[in-house]
Design a protein around this motif. Structure first.
Motif, PDB file in Angstrom:
ATOM      1  N   LEU A 102       6.393 -21.643  18.561  1.00  0.00           N
ATOM      2  CA  LEU A 102       5.597 -20.502  18.111  1.00  0.00           C
ATOM      3  C   LEU A 102       4.514 -20.170  19.134  1.00  0.00           C
ATOM      4  CD1 LEU A 102       4.816 -18.412  15.979  1.00  0.00           C
ATOM      5  CD2 LEU A 102       3.465 -20.211  14.830  1.00  0.00           C
ATOM      6  N   ARG A 104       4.570 -20.618  22.413  1.00  0.00           N
ATOM      7  CA  ARG A 104       5.226 -19.947  23.531  1.00  0.00           C
ATOM      8  C   ARG A 104       5.579 -18.513  23.141  1.00  0.00           C
ATOM      9  NH1 ARG A 104       9.220 -23.284  23.829  1.00  0.00           N
ATOM     10  NH2 ARG A 104       7.996 -25.018  24.606  1.00  0.00           N
ATOM     11  N   ASP A 105       6.072 -18.335  21.916  1.00  0.00           N
ATOM     12  CA  ASP A 105       6.473 -17.018  21.426  1.00  0.00           C
ATOM     13  C   ASP A 105       5.273 -16.075  21.322  1.00  0.00           C
ATOM     14  OD1 ASP A 105       8.429 -15.194  20.368  1.00  0.00           O
ATOM     15  OD2 ASP A 105       7.503 -15.529  18.391  1.00  0.00           O
ATOM     16  N   ARG A 109       4.814 -12.602  23.664  1.00  0.00           N
ATOM     17  CA  ARG A 109       4.821 -11.245  23.098  1.00  0.00           C
ATOM     18  C   ARG A 109       3.774 -10.334  23.734  1.00  0.00           C
ATOM     19  NH1 ARG A 109       4.625 -12.512  16.700  1.00  0.00           N
ATOM     20  NH2 ARG A 109       6.418 -13.912  16.629  1.00  0.00           N
TER      21      ARG A 109
END
Length: 188
Positions: A102, A104-105, A109
């Motif tokens: 999460l 890294r995500d 974004r």
């Protein structure tokens, strides 16, 4: 605490007649110590003292009769301490429970080209840091440090502790003549 035998010290006025007693008073003051006995302990003089570095640490001071053949009065007191241990207020990130996917995500974004476009180094750093801390807050929980872990550096794991122990044992062996210098250096 003990029998200090400075008969000429007046603890109320913090004064003394003799040089040795003045030096003792100076030492007590220089080390921020407090003397808590307020009544004479032997023939009108306060010879027996209780010195403390913290007000409120010693309480319930009572002078009783003498013990055996002594001409000093017995001193009874309590060392006051907190009834329960104070919990550590030191918190640290708990990487063992972190959600790095999460993390890294969330950072992936962000359109970094647009977010940092036309900004100087300081502004870019503040924007990056803000996003990083927001992601950290969402993805990496914190925990309270306690016991041995509160005093130990996070990078000092079991493997390193074992190596430090081996080094200390090798040093001890070398000092006692049981290990050669070369072997000790190799271990270090």
């Amino acid at each position: 605490m003990g029998d200090f035998n400075h008969t000429d010290i007046c603890w109320r006025d913090n004064a003394a007649e003799h040089k040795q007693s003045r030096k003792f008073l100076e030492c007590v003051n220089d080390n921020f110590l407090l003397q808590v006995i307020e009544e004479p302990t032997r023939r009108g003089a306060t010879l027996d003292l209780i010195l403390t570095n913290k007000e409120g640490l010693v309480g319930d001071v009572k002078l009783k009769g003498s013990l055996g053949c002594s001409d000093h009065r017995m001193v009874e007191f309590r060392i006051l301490r907190a009834a329960r241990r104070v919990r550590s207020k030191l918190t640290t990130l708990d990487f063992g429970r972190a959600d790095f996917g999460l993390f890294r995500d969330l950072l992936g974004r962000i359109p970094w080209d647009k977010a940092l476009e036309g900004r100087g180094a300081q502004d870019s750093w503040l924007i990056f840091k803000g996003h990083l801390l927001q992601a950290q807050e969402r993805c990496i929980p914190t925990k309270r440090k306690s016991g041995k872990d509160a005093r130990r550096h996070p990078w000092l794991n079991k493997e390193l502790l074992g190596k430090v122990k081996c080094k200390k044992e090798a040093y001890r062996g070398w000092k006692q003549g049981q290990v050669a210098w070369e072997k000790y250096r190799e271990t270090v």
